[in-house]
Design a protein around this motif. Structure first.
Motif, short mmCIF file in Angstrom:
data_model
loop_
_atom_site.label_atom_id
_atom_site.label_comp_id
_atom_site.label_asym_id
_atom_site.label_seq_id
_atom_site.Cartn_x
_atom_site.Cartn_y
_atom_site.Cartn_z
N ARG A 19 0.82 -1.22 0.00
CA ARG A 19 0.00 0.00 0.00
C ARG A 19 0.85 1.26 0.00
O ARG A 19 0.39 2.32 -0.40
N ARG A 20 2.09 1.14 0.41
CA ARG A 20 3.01 2.29 0.34
C ARG A 20 3.36 2.59 -1.12
O ARG A 20 3.65 3.72 -1.47
N TYR A 21 3.36 1.56 -1.95
CA TYR A 21 3.67 1.74 -3.37
C TYR A 21 2.44 2.14 -4.18
O TYR A 21 2.53 2.92 -5.11
N TYR A 22 1.31 1.55 -3.86
CA TYR A 22 0.09 1.80 -4.62
C TYR A 22 -1.02 2.29 -3.71
O TYR A 22 -1.29 1.69 -2.67
N GLY A 23 -1.69 3.34 -4.11
CA GLY A 23 -2.85 3.82 -3.37
C GLY A 23 -4.07 2.96 -3.65
O GLY A 23 -4.95 2.82 -2.82
N ASN A 24 -4.10 2.38 -4.83
CA ASN A 24 -5.21 1.53 -5.24
C ASN A 24 -5.07 0.16 -4.56
O ASN A 24 -4.07 -0.53 -4.74
N TYR A 26 -6.41 -2.68 -5.18
CA TYR A 26 -6.33 -3.80 -6.13
C TYR A 26 -4.90 -3.96 -6.66
O TYR A 26 -4.40 -5.09 -6.77
N ASP A 27 -4.27 -2.84 -6.98
CA ASP A 27 -2.87 -2.89 -7.43
C ASP A 27 -1.97 -3.37 -6.31
O ASP A 27 -1.02 -4.13 -6.54
N ALA A 28 -2.25 -2.94 -5.07
CA ALA A 28 -1.46 -3.38 -3.93
C ALA A 28 -1.60 -4.89 -3.73
O ALA A 28 -0.61 -5.59 -3.48
N GLU A 29 -2.81 -5.41 -3.86
CA GLU A 29 -3.03 -6.85 -3.73
C GLU A 29 -2.28 -7.62 -4.83
O GLU A 29 -1.70 -8.67 -4.57
N ASP A 30 -2.30 -7.08 -6.04
CA ASP A 30 -1.56 -7.72 -7.14
C ASP A 30 -0.07 -7.74 -6.84
O ASP A 30 0.61 -8.73 -7.11
#
Length: 156
Positions: A19-24, A26-30
């Protein structure tokens, strides 16, 4: 089994890091899924006596950087009109034209330098390309040089 246990223990930490890399979410889960897959694929490189988190973090960071760099690559789209080119000699040169276009597309997928080459070929100056892409003029000149070399190597 040890590695799987460490993954399960640190799953919430991995999600937090993603989540530090992606705010989204779904992208964080990926990113977490890709990281776990890479961890399991490279289990032979893990030293069970060392801390899991730095190793997992390095893998996650590398996956993120690779994904980020792939998104930076700009697809080449300035050659659509070439196929409609009509001339008495077009049939003789169609194979050569297709070979060149294929090489340009291949290089454009591998490097963002080709975008600068295409803009330069369209008649933009270094300064205009710099303004369009938001990069320094020296970077534009370097990318044009590298892109030309890449195309030359592919076409030879």
């Amino acid at each position: 089994m040890e590695l799987e246990h460490r993954i399960v223990e640190n799953l919430s930490w991995l999600k937090h890091q993603a989540r530090r890399y992606y705010g989204n979410p779904y992208d964080a889960e990926d990113l977490v899924s890709d990281t776990i897959e890479k961890i399991l694929t490279n289990r032979s490189h893990f030293d069970g006596f060392k801390d899991f988190k730095p190793w997992a973090m390095a893998i996650m960071r590398n996956i993120f950087i690779t994904q980020y760099n792939r998104k930076l690559c700009v697809p080449f789209v300035g050659i659509d009109g070439v196929h409609s080119y009509s001339s008495p000699i077009a049939a003789d040169h169609r194979e050569s034209i297709n070979r060149i276009l294929s090489a340009i597309r291949r290089c454009a997928r591998e490097s963002i330098a080709i975008e600068c080459v295409v803009l330069y070929a369209k008649g933009y100056t270094y300064k205009e390309i710099s303004a369009i892409l938001g990069i320094p003029i020296g970077t534009v000149m370097s990318r044009i040089s590298n892109g030309r070399k890449m195309l030359r190597d592919v076409l030879e």
